[in-house]
Scaffold this active site. Structure first.
Site, PDB file in Angstrom:
ATOM      1  N   PRO A  77      -4.215 -66.637 -26.234  1.00 37.47           N
ATOM      2  CA  PRO A  77      -4.091 -65.437 -25.400  1.00 37.47           C
ATOM      3  C   PRO A  77      -4.976 -64.307 -25.908  1.00 37.47           C
ATOM      4  CG  PRO A  77      -1.945 -66.410 -25.749  1.00 37.47           C
ATOM      5  CD  PRO A  77      -2.906 -67.201 -26.592  1.00 37.47           C
ATOM      6  N   CYS A  78      -5.654 -63.651 -24.956  1.00 40.03           N
ATOM      7  CA  CYS A  78      -6.695 -62.686 -25.329  1.00 40.03           C
ATOM      8  C   CYS A  78      -6.303 -61.244 -25.054  1.00 40.03           C
ATOM      9  CB  CYS A  78      -7.983 -62.996 -24.566  1.00 40.03           C
ATOM     10  SG  CYS A  78      -7.809 -62.874 -22.768  1.00 40.03           S
TER      11      CYS A  78
END
Length: 357
Positions: A77-78
């Site tokens: 997840p960014c």
């Protein structure tokens, strides 16, 4: 020979589609989100999908129990690194890049590919994070290459820059930016990519986005009509004769990109360009809140095409969750190019050639 892959943070499976097209075999995948898991399972029934939190010891132990793995891939997840979010390196989701590292350290594959947003590679505030990733993987026996690639350079009709941390074991060729040159391919325009679907709401393009389009009371103008903020919400208009801008995971409402159907299908002069020109010249050609009916939001099927998913790929869940699955994905054709470069680096022939020198 079959090269086996463990996929982490798999989402709907965009990265994995590309890996399979490159010649890899996905043997196991891990995903937290239930809707994305359902989509992944529907399209990859032969893959062992581990659903749930990767940091749960039971799930982590399952993932690292596989033997003979050649490649670990994934896009943690960014949100903690994204310019679209708060860019907080202390966001708990940001720590998952190191969970990825832990899996690599346990499985000891021939190579790994970790994808994330460009800002993780470019901003000084994240220097410690990327240095820790590289140091951990170096200590684990990998030579690490950090490459920022734009999807449009590999046949994807979307300008989308992402960083790829690519590690190959010592003794294999180091992956450099020049290795990608032979896989570059000019992207087609938006018109060429989605024009065949027809107008939104028709039989061939039924999955519409119902979020209304209203004009911004105080528009933010840029040189291009397709940048700035002409409409309320963050959905920007798309130019049919160019590539799409980056598709966000927040599509489905007023952040969904906007299309002028008459411009796209009837080749009429762009209303968006006319409106922009009027604003630039100090004219207000329409009242606040009004937008012509020829403007509408991107559809689910169009978004999937712009991410280069196969035409028969099935997405499950409510429309907003399908949009997030599509927007979160690595474009399949970009992933394929990265996969081909890595496969060449870890192939038996290359490995033996390197050792013989």
């Amino acid at each position: 020979m079959s090269y086996k892959v463990v996929s982490l943070f798999s989402g709907a499976g965009g990265m994995d589609v590309g890996m399979e097209e490159a010649g890899f075999e996905i043997v196991a995948a891990s995903e937290l989100d239930a809707h994305a898991s359902n989509t992944y399972r529907r399209n990859n029934p032969s893959v062992d999908l581990i659903e749930g939190d990767i940091e749960d010891p039971t799930n982590f132990n399952k993932i690292v129990s596989y033997e003979g793995i050649d490649l670990v891939v994934g896009g943690p997840p960014c949100q903690g690194f994204s310019v679209a979010g708060k860019m907080n390196k202390d966001d708990p989701r940001s720590k998952l890049v190191f969970t990825f590292c832990s899996v690599v350290e346990q499985l000891q594959p021939k190579a790994f590919i970790m994808e994330n947003v460009k800002s993780l590679a470019s901003l000084s505030k994240f220097q410690e994070v990327r240095e820790e990733i590289i140091q951990r993987m170096t200590d684990a026996g990998y030579q690490v290459s950090m490459q920022v690639l734009n999807a449009k350079d590999f046949g994807v009709p979307q300008s989308r820059e992402r960083v790829f941390f690519i590690g190959t074991r010592l003794g294999s060729p180091f992956v450099s930016i020049s290795d990608f040159d032979k896989y570059k391919k000019k992207a087609v325009s938006l018109r060429e990519a989605i024009g065949h679907l027809g107008r939104a709401g028709t039989k061939t393009n039924p999955r519409v986005t119902n979020a209304k389009i209203t004009l911004a009371k105080k528009p933010i103008l840029r040189k291009s009509p397709y940048s700035g903020m002409l409409f309320n919400g963050q959905g920007r208009p798309l130019n049919p004769d160019a590539w799409s801008s980056t598709l966000p995971a927040s599509m489905g409402g007023n952040r969904t990109p906007i299309i002028d159907e008459d411009h796209l299908y009837d080749h009429k002069e762009s209303w968006i360009e006319q409106h922009h020109a009027a604003l630039i010249n100090g004219k207000k050609d329409m009242k606040y809140g009004e937008a012509p009916t020829r403007l509408r939001r991107l559809t689910i099927d169009e978004a999937a095409i712009l991410q280069t998913f196969p035409v028969d790929y099935e997405f499950l869940g409510p429309s907003t969750r399908i949009f997030s699955q599509i927007g979160n994905a690595v474009p399949c054709q970009l992933a394929e190019a990265v996969g081909r470069v890595v496969l060449s680096a870890i192939s038996d022939d290359n490995y033996r050639m390197k050792l013989s020198k």
